[in-house]
Write an enzyme that holds these catalytic residues in place. Sequence first.
Site, PDB file in Angstrom:
ATOM      1  CG  HIS A 240      -2.082  -1.063   1.430  1.00 21.73           C
ATOM      2  ND1 HIS A 240      -2.789  -1.112   0.005  1.00 21.73           N
ATOM      3  CD2 HIS A 240      -2.513  -1.915   2.170  1.00 21.73           C
ATOM      4  CE1 HIS A 240      -3.580  -2.288   0.507  1.00 21.73           C
ATOM      5  NE2 HIS A 240      -3.441  -2.665   1.785  1.00 21.73           N
TER       6      HIS A 240
ATOM      7  CG  ASP B  79      -3.319  -8.369   0.487  1.00 14.69           C
ATOM      8  OD1 ASP B  79      -2.460  -8.549   1.515  1.00 14.69           O
ATOM      9  OD2 ASP B  79      -4.326  -7.430   0.695  1.00 14.69           O
TER      10      ASP B  79
ATOM     11  CG  HIS C 281      -6.759  -5.208   1.817  1.00 18.45           C
ATOM     12  ND1 HIS C 281      -6.288  -6.039   2.586  1.00 18.45           N
ATOM     13  CD2 HIS C 281      -8.097  -4.563   2.290  1.00 18.45           C
ATOM     14  CE1 HIS C 281      -7.314  -5.993   3.661  1.00 18.45           C
ATOM     15  NE2 HIS C 281      -8.144  -5.183   3.609  1.00 18.45           N
TER      16      HIS C 281
ATOM     17  CG  ASP D  86      -5.413  -9.816   3.410  1.00 19.95           C
ATOM     18  OD1 ASP D  86      -5.046 -10.391   1.980  1.00 19.95           O
ATOM     19  OD2 ASP D  86      -4.958  -8.580   3.688  1.00 19.95           O
TER      20      ASP D  86
HETATM   21 ZN   LIG Z   1      -4.382  -6.867   2.748  1.00 19.26          ZN
END
Ligand SMILES: [Zn+2]
Length: 309
Positions: free
Chosen positions: A123, A160, A162, A244
Amino acid sequence: MTTILYTHDDCDGHVTPQGHPERVERLGAIRAALADYDALDRREAPLGNPSDVLRCHPEDYLDRVRDAVPDEGWVSLDADTQLSPGSLTAAWRGVGGCVAAVDAVVAGDAASAFVACRPPGHHAERATAMGFCLFGNIAIAAKHALDHHGLSRVAVVDFDVHHGNGTQDLLWDEARALFVSSHQMPLYPGTGSPHERGAHDNVMNLPLAPMTGGAEMRRLYRDEVIPALDDFAPELVLISAGFDAHRDDPLANLNWTEDDFAWVTGAICDVADAHARGRVVSTLEGGYDLHALGNSAAAHVTVLMERGG
Ligand SMILES: [Zn+2]
């Protein structure tokens, strides 16, 4: 040829406030799950160098992170991203682990490597720490492979849950890199639409609806991700391995299982076998249910070891 595991106890020095999901115990869960993996080549992640970080982040950002590190307690860089006294050293281990992993795999010391360090990286944008992340470890690894080792094409696959907004930002203008991200949408950070395609059509975003399970994920990878990777024909495959998307994860709503993480790892290894002499470097991103994280990381590493052996 084996699989190298890069990690370091310094990563436990990145301490987050009580109740924060990205916590010290995460690496403990992974270490425990891999404890009896005798064939793993275990190495300490070295400290990264500023020159590695500066391939992706400007110097004033690095200075800002350095200057923010507290002597005690925590400092917040954004709502989710805190620094403790040991955070910068931990982050250097993540950078150094990823760079060393590329060096080892490109040199032929191992077929693959898994970097189990924290904080995660995908991120972190050019000049913005966010989403638990300080430095874009996997993008730094890609740039190192391209600029230092002279590779021509490096793929980064981010599974992931996200969107890897930071990796996308850092590789947006990099025609020699293909960045592919599958992620739940809507979900933090809100980016990752299929219309975000990179300056050279080198970004591929595959949003997944909440509750998407393994069968739909496999179809998407089989029909869209793998053909795109095959077209690109990478000389090295990098993985942002967040766990996740697991059905037990508390931060998201996909329904993947350990078997799905094993399957997607194998599918990515197929690409590496076809184009990259099997060379794969994977780094830990998310995964916040400790039991699911340990088991999923073990499933991932098991496939890396089987394929590299
Ligand atoms: Zn994540």
